[in-house]
Write a protein that holds these residues in place. Structure first.
Motif, PDB file in Angstrom:
ATOM      1  N   PRO A  44      51.607  67.386  74.231  1.00  0.00           N
ATOM      2  CA  PRO A  44      52.969  66.878  73.482  1.00  0.00           C
ATOM      3  C   PRO A  44      53.715  66.430  74.463  1.00  0.00           C
ATOM      4  N   ASP A  45      54.445  65.217  74.050  1.00  0.00           N
ATOM      5  CA  ASP A  45      55.843  64.758  74.848  1.00  0.00           C
ATOM      6  C   ASP A  45      56.848  64.458  73.663  1.00  0.00           C
ATOM      7  N   TYR A  46      57.874  64.144  74.262  1.00  0.00           N
ATOM      8  CA  TYR A  46      58.881  63.836  73.461  1.00  0.00           C
ATOM      9  C   TYR A  46      58.845  62.836  72.485  1.00  0.00           C
ATOM     10  N   ASP A  47      58.311  61.711  72.804  1.00  0.00           N
ATOM     11  CA  ASP A  47      58.047  60.711  72.016  1.00  0.00           C
ATOM     12  C   ASP A  47      56.938  60.984  70.618  1.00  0.00           C
ATOM     13  N   SER A  48      55.861  61.533  71.003  1.00  0.00           N
ATOM     14  CA  SER A  48      54.910  62.055  70.095  1.00  0.00           C
ATOM     15  C   SER A  48      55.584  63.030  69.176  1.00  0.00           C
ATOM     16  N   VAL A  49      56.280  64.118  69.717  1.00  0.00           N
ATOM     17  CA  VAL A  49      56.794  65.145  68.958  1.00  0.00           C
ATOM     18  C   VAL A  49      58.036  64.341  67.979  1.00  0.00           C
ATOM     19  N   CYS A  50      58.841  63.729  68.505  1.00  0.00           N
ATOM     20  CA  CYS A  50      59.700  63.026  67.636  1.00  0.00           C
ATOM     21  C   CYS A  50      58.973  62.154  66.451  1.00  0.00           C
ATOM     22  N   SER A  51      57.841  61.779  66.799  1.00  0.00           N
ATOM     23  CA  SER A  51      57.114  60.944  65.668  1.00  0.00           C
ATOM     24  C   SER A  51      56.679  61.606  64.552  1.00  0.00           C
ATOM     25  N   GLY A  52      56.918  63.204  64.442  1.00  0.00           N
ATOM     26  CA  GLY A  52      56.490  64.042  63.520  1.00  0.00           C
ATOM     27  C   GLY A  52      55.138  63.991  63.180  1.00  0.00           C
ATOM     28  N   MET A  53      54.032  63.404  64.052  1.00  0.00           N
ATOM     29  CA  MET A  53      52.695  63.529  63.910  1.00  0.00           C
ATOM     30  C   MET A  53      52.020  64.816  64.627  1.00  0.00           C
ATOM     31  N   THR A  54      52.682  65.361  65.576  1.00  0.00           N
ATOM     32  CA  THR A  54      52.079  66.302  66.209  1.00  0.00           C
ATOM     33  C   THR A  54      52.074  67.844  65.691  1.00  0.00           C
ATOM     34  N   GLY A  55      53.089  68.183  64.905  1.00  0.00           N
ATOM     35  CA  GLY A  55      53.119  69.412  64.134  1.00  0.00           C
ATOM     36  C   GLY A  55      54.029  70.304  64.933  1.00  0.00           C
ATOM     37  N   HIS A  56      54.207  70.031  66.265  1.00  0.00           N
ATOM     38  CA  HIS A  56      55.114  70.790  67.165  1.00  0.00           C
ATOM     39  C   HIS A  56      56.480  70.442  66.662  1.00  0.00           C
ATOM     40  N   ALA A  57      57.072  71.919  67.152  1.00  0.00           N
ATOM     41  CA  ALA A  57      58.586  71.682  66.982  1.00  0.00           C
ATOM     42  C   ALA A  57      59.223  71.812  68.385  1.00  0.00           C
ATOM     43  N   GLU A  58      60.461  71.198  68.220  1.00  0.00           N
ATOM     44  CA  GLU A  58      61.335  71.314  69.405  1.00  0.00           C
ATOM     45  C   GLU A  58      61.991  72.924  69.544  1.00  0.00           C
ATOM     46  N   VAL A  59      61.588  73.541  70.529  1.00  0.00           N
ATOM     47  CA  VAL A  59      62.031  75.031  70.502  1.00  0.00           C
ATOM     48  C   VAL A  59      62.640  75.375  71.799  1.00  0.00           C
ATOM     49  N   VAL A  60      63.185  76.374  72.183  1.00  0.00           N
ATOM     50  CA  VAL A  60      63.598  76.834  73.419  1.00  0.00           C
ATOM     51  C   VAL A  60      63.100  78.170  73.602  1.00  0.00           C
ATOM     52  N   ALA A  61      62.404  78.640  75.026  1.00  0.00           N
ATOM     53  CA  ALA A  61      62.315  79.739  75.243  1.00  0.00           C
ATOM     54  C   ALA A  61      63.324  80.373  76.128  1.00  0.00           C
ATOM     55  N   VAL A  62      64.065  81.454  75.450  1.00  0.00           N
ATOM     56  CA  VAL A  62      65.308  82.064  76.074  1.00  0.00           C
ATOM     57  C   VAL A  62      64.978  83.397  76.679  1.00  0.00           C
ATOM     58  N   THR A  63      65.021  83.390  78.010  1.00  0.00           N
ATOM     59  CA  THR A  63      64.841  84.825  78.680  1.00  0.00           C
ATOM     60  C   THR A  63      66.254  85.419  78.848  1.00  0.00           C
ATOM     61  N   PHE A  64      66.210  86.625  78.492  1.00  0.00           N
ATOM     62  CA  PHE A  64      67.481  87.285  78.795  1.00  0.00           C
ATOM     63  C   PHE A  64      67.390  88.928  79.138  1.00  0.00           C
ATOM     64  N   ASP A  65      68.415  89.424  79.849  1.00  0.00           N
ATOM     65  CA  ASP A  65      68.269  90.892  80.180  1.00  0.00           C
ATOM     66  C   ASP A  65      68.967  91.438  79.226  1.00  0.00           C
ATOM     67  N   GLU A  66      68.106  92.285  78.294  1.00  0.00           N
ATOM     68  CA  GLU A  66      68.465  93.270  77.217  1.00  0.00           C
ATOM     69  C   GLU A  66      69.331  94.336  77.707  1.00  0.00           C
ATOM     70  N   THR A  67      69.551  94.490  78.915  1.00  0.00           N
ATOM     71  CA  THR A  67      70.624  95.498  79.479  1.00  0.00           C
ATOM     72  C   THR A  67      72.070  95.007  79.622  1.00  0.00           C
ATOM     73  N   VAL A  68      71.925  93.693  79.468  1.00  0.00           N
ATOM     74  CA  VAL A  68      73.439  92.845  79.519  1.00  0.00           C
ATOM     75  C   VAL A  68      73.659  92.561  78.346  1.00  0.00           C
TER      76      VAL A  68
END
Length: 174
Positions: A39-63
């Motif tokens: 997937p790329d931005y244009d194909s995802v924005c078309s709504g035809m790929t089934g993909h969602a725009e997401v973020v992978a958030v990495t964090f330090d759970e001790t903080v």
């Protein structure tokens, strides 16, 4: 370190929020949950790929606790609108939490239960096993910091950041 993969509409909004969050070590915008292999931005924005725009958030759970990462998620978008966030409409903008194991799934389910009382309508956030994560194009990484003057940033993202600061100022940089 832990990583949550979350979708709450346009990934620029979540990226902007988590880039400013204490204890977050990395935020990667991407696409997942669909049937297209590259997937790329244009194909995802078309709504035809089934993909969602997401973020992978990495964090330090001790903080920063896991619950705070999820509290910020629920304050940053409307989890009661199906396949829509404001003017962004389509399955690519769905509210979705992708879990990597049973513990994350349970944590996400608990977060929905905890936040339901904050909303008049039922939360429709999808919870699904994380399939392959596709990193979005470089232009979408840290978009808000690169383009704070852009109209979308001022009209859509700035109010979301302001709302998050009001409720969670101790976790957010100015």
């Amino acid at each position: 370190m832990k990583t949550f993969v979350l979708g709450g509409g346009c990934f620029w909004c979540l990226d902007a929020l988590y880039q400013k969050t204490r204890g977050v070590t990395e935020v990667v915008s991407g696409y997942t949950g669909g049937h297209t292999r590259a997937p790329d931005y244009d194909s995802v924005c078309s709504g035809m790929t089934g993909h969602a725009e997401v973020v992978a958030v990495t964090f330090d759970e001790t903080v920063i606790p896991e619950d705070v990462i999820l509290d910020l998620y629920f304050v940053s978008h409307d989890p009661t609108t199906l396949n829509r966030q404001g003017y962004d409409v389509g399955t690519q903008y769905r509210s979705v939490m992708y879990y990597q194991d049973a513990q994350q799934k349970e944590l996400f389910e608990d977060a929905i239960r905890r936040h339901q009382s904050n909303w008049k309508n039922p939360i429709v956030t999808e919870i699904a096993r994380l399939p392959e994560f596709h990193v979005a194009e470089e232009t979408h990484q840290n978009f808000y910091a690169k383009h704070p003057e852009q109209g979308y940033c001022q009209v859509i993202i700035d109010p979301k950041l302001s709302k998050a600061r009001k409720q969670h100022a101790q976790w957010l940089a100015a």
